[in-house]
Design a protein around this motif. Structure first.
Motif, mmCIF file in Angstrom:
data_model
loop_
_atom_site.group_PDB
_atom_site.id
_atom_site.type_symbol
_atom_site.label_atom_id
_atom_site.label_comp_id
_atom_site.label_asym_id
_atom_site.label_seq_id
_atom_site.Cartn_x
_atom_site.Cartn_y
_atom_site.Cartn_z
ATOM 1 N N TYR A 158 0.794 -1.226 0.000
ATOM 2 C CA TYR A 158 0.000 0.000 0.000
ATOM 3 C C TYR A 158 0.823 1.271 0.000
ATOM 4 O O TYR A 158 0.517 2.224 -0.679
ATOM 5 N N PRO A 192 2.192 4.700 2.186
ATOM 6 C CA PRO A 192 1.505 5.535 3.176
ATOM 7 C C PRO A 192 0.121 5.948 2.688
ATOM 8 O O PRO A 192 0.017 6.776 1.792
ATOM 9 N N ASN A 193 -0.947 5.371 3.238
ATOM 10 C CA ASN A 193 -2.293 5.693 2.756
ATOM 11 C C ASN A 193 -3.239 6.041 3.902
ATOM 12 O O ASN A 193 -4.434 5.967 3.751
ATOM 13 N N ARG A 194 -2.709 6.422 5.067
ATOM 14 C CA ARG A 194 -3.577 6.631 6.230
ATOM 15 C C ARG A 194 -3.971 8.093 6.429
ATOM 16 O O ARG A 194 -5.031 8.376 6.948
ATOM 17 N N GLY A 226 -3.950 9.041 1.401
ATOM 18 C CA GLY A 226 -2.627 9.420 1.896
ATOM 19 C C GLY A 226 -2.104 10.726 1.345
ATOM 20 O O GLY A 226 -0.914 10.994 1.373
ATOM 21 N N GLN A 256 -0.108 13.052 3.737
ATOM 22 C CA GLN A 256 1.105 12.512 4.364
ATOM 23 C C GLN A 256 2.229 13.547 4.367
ATOM 24 O O GLN A 256 2.985 13.655 5.324
#
Lengths: 174, 325
Positions: B47, B49-51, B56, B59
């Motif tokens: 994935y 960084p997708n938070r 994301g 980010q």
């Protein structure tokens, strides 16, 4: 142009003073790099950006990197506690006298006649330099090239790792 | 309105352009840190960084907040002045090179006739950032990384200059605007293909990107020359690397792929498209290639690339002399 010339000249002189008065070898080398860049700026101010750029590429960018490299590898400590031998008159009197003679000659030459010269920053392009080097000065350029080639061959001979094949059984690798 | 002369207007316009280009380069460099991680995730089947934020996208802001508020720690055993100098040098020397790049016919900072030499000079100065940073850290891993970096950069800069001389010979000028103008009919990547390949390799090596990132090899050097740096100082090294990536991509586009030239679309779009293509190539290389052994990297540079560039230069010179142009 004139302001740039005097400013970078001042920086060059100050950096050189820092170079010879400091105690840490790495700091001294960094001062030398600053001094070289300042001299390159002097070239820029005089209207010779090609020479200035080459000064940075060759001296600051290539040769001084090797200096820094070696100084870092040797890992020298600052020599603050050593007795300042070089402050005794015997060490600096002779060289200073000779340098003074040179200074007098230089001042005399500069003050002789060409007092009206100013810094106008007339541009010398790369094309002009190339035409001059490979026109009237062709033989000098080729001779310098041959000299450098000889130096290159010598350096690669001295720095080779293996002995010649004939006595490998005796010497082996170093 | 007597003070509003055309000269003043031109000066202000040039200053505005320089400011916009500066900001654009820094923002693109910072954004690339996140774009790279997302793309690496895509290409390596994970994935990334997708938070933070939708997909994301926020980010970058999180990363910047973190890096701004981290403690900026100088080790007590470091050489203070040089320790501070190194990251500034790393950032500024590459950023300054953007001065010579013509973005579009009307946009660009300086129109220097020694253009390419200016870039080579700043690339030469950029070596010191790594070298001084590694030494001033007072850490043996940092020093080893710095020594590797300087040896590698020095070796690859030798033929980087040579690989560009073919382009200079064909365009008859060091000025990048003249070089772009000379590619009106045919992009230089076709007659100067060897020059393009060697410049691409040298450009990757000089910016210490994969697969030439021996100076900061995590496994054996614990991140190399910037291991002692934290906070914003590390950030400058880090963003500096991405700025270098943008710079090399923009230079490749300008020197070999016709700069802003292209049909239908406006020049700025062409320039951005071409530059992004090479940025993607840089990231794809990192995603796909392992790191070769250090001595292989050095001997590849001296034994393969240097002779190639010399052959290219000789052939270019011969062809130019024979065709009499």
């Amino acid at each position: 142009m004139e302001l740039g010339f005097y400013l970078s000249g001042l920086v060059a002189v100050l950096a050189t003073v820092g170079l010879i008065s400091g105690s840490s070898p790495v700091h001294a080398v960094v001062y030398l790099i600053v001094s070289l860049i300042a001299v390159a700026l002097v070239f820029f101010a005089l209207g010779a950006p090609f020479a200035g750029a080459l000064e940075i590429i060759v001296y600051a960018g290539a040769i001084m990197v090797l200096f820094v490299f070696v100084v870092m590898m040797l890992n020298l400590r600052p020599e603050a506690k050593r007795d300042p031998l070089w402050l005794r008159p015997g060490y600096w009197l002779g060289p200073s006298l000779l340098a003074l003679v040179l200074l007098v000659a230089l001042v005399a030459l500069i003050s002789d006649g060409q007092a009206g010269m100013t810094i106008d920053g007339e541009l010398i392009t790369a094309r002009d330099i190339g035409l001059t080097l490979f026109g009237p000065w062709l033989i000098v350029v080729e001779l310098a090239a041959i000299l450098l080639l000889a130096a290159l061959v010598t350096a690669s001979h001295v720095g080779r790792r293996n002995k010649p094949r004939g006595n490998r059984n005796r010497g082996g690798t170093r | 309105m007597s003070w509003w002369t055309p000269q003043l207007a031109a000066t202000l316009w040039a200053m505005f352009q320089a400011l916009v280009i500066l900001l654009a380069v820094v923002v693109v460099g910072a954004a690339l840190t996140v774009v790279e991680r997302r793309l690496l995730g895509l290409w390596q089947d994970r994935y990334g960084p997708n938070r933070v934020g939708p997909f994301g996208t926020l980010q970058l802001i999180a990363d910047m907040l973190k890096i701004f508020f981290k403690e900026d720690w100088t080790p007590p055993f470091a050489s203070r002045a040089l320790f501070m100098l190194a990251p500034n040098l790393a950032f500024a020397s590459l950023l300054l090179s953007f001065v010579i790049i013509p973005i579009t016919p009307g946009w660009g900072v300086a129109d220097m006739h020694i253009g390419l030499l200016f870039f080579l000079a700043l690339a030469g100065i950029n070596v010191y950032a790594v070298l001084i940073g590694g030494w001033a850290s007072g850490n043996k891993y940092a020093l080893l990384g710095a020594l590797r970096a300087s040896a590698q950069t020095l070796s690859y800069e030798v033929f980087m200059g040579l690989s560009l001389m073919g382009v200079v010979a064909m365009a008859g000028s060091f000025n990048l605007r003249d070089i772009v103008a000379a590619q009106e009919g045919l992009w230089f990547v076709i007659p100067q293909f060897l020059g393009f390949v060697t410049f691409l390799i040298a450009g990757i090596a000089v910016t210490h990107r994969h697969p030439f990132d021996q100076p900061e090899a995590e496994q054996e050097l614990a991140d190399g020359y910037h291991v002692e740096y934290s906070g914003m100082k590390f950030g400058m090294f880090f963003i500096g690397e991405y700025v270098g990536m943008v710079l090399v991509s923009a230079l490749i586009v300008t020197l070999f792929f016709g700069g802003w030239q292209g049909p239908w679309l406006p020049p700025i779009v062409w320039f951005a498209l071409k530059t992004s293509f090479f940025l993607m190539l840089f990231i794809l290389l990192r995603a796909s290639l392992p790191r070769p052994r250090y001595d292989r990297v050095m001997s590849f540079g001296w034994r393969v690339c240097l002779p190639l560039t010399l052959v290219n230069l000789l052939a270019t010179g011969a062809v130019l002399l024979l065709t009499g142009s």
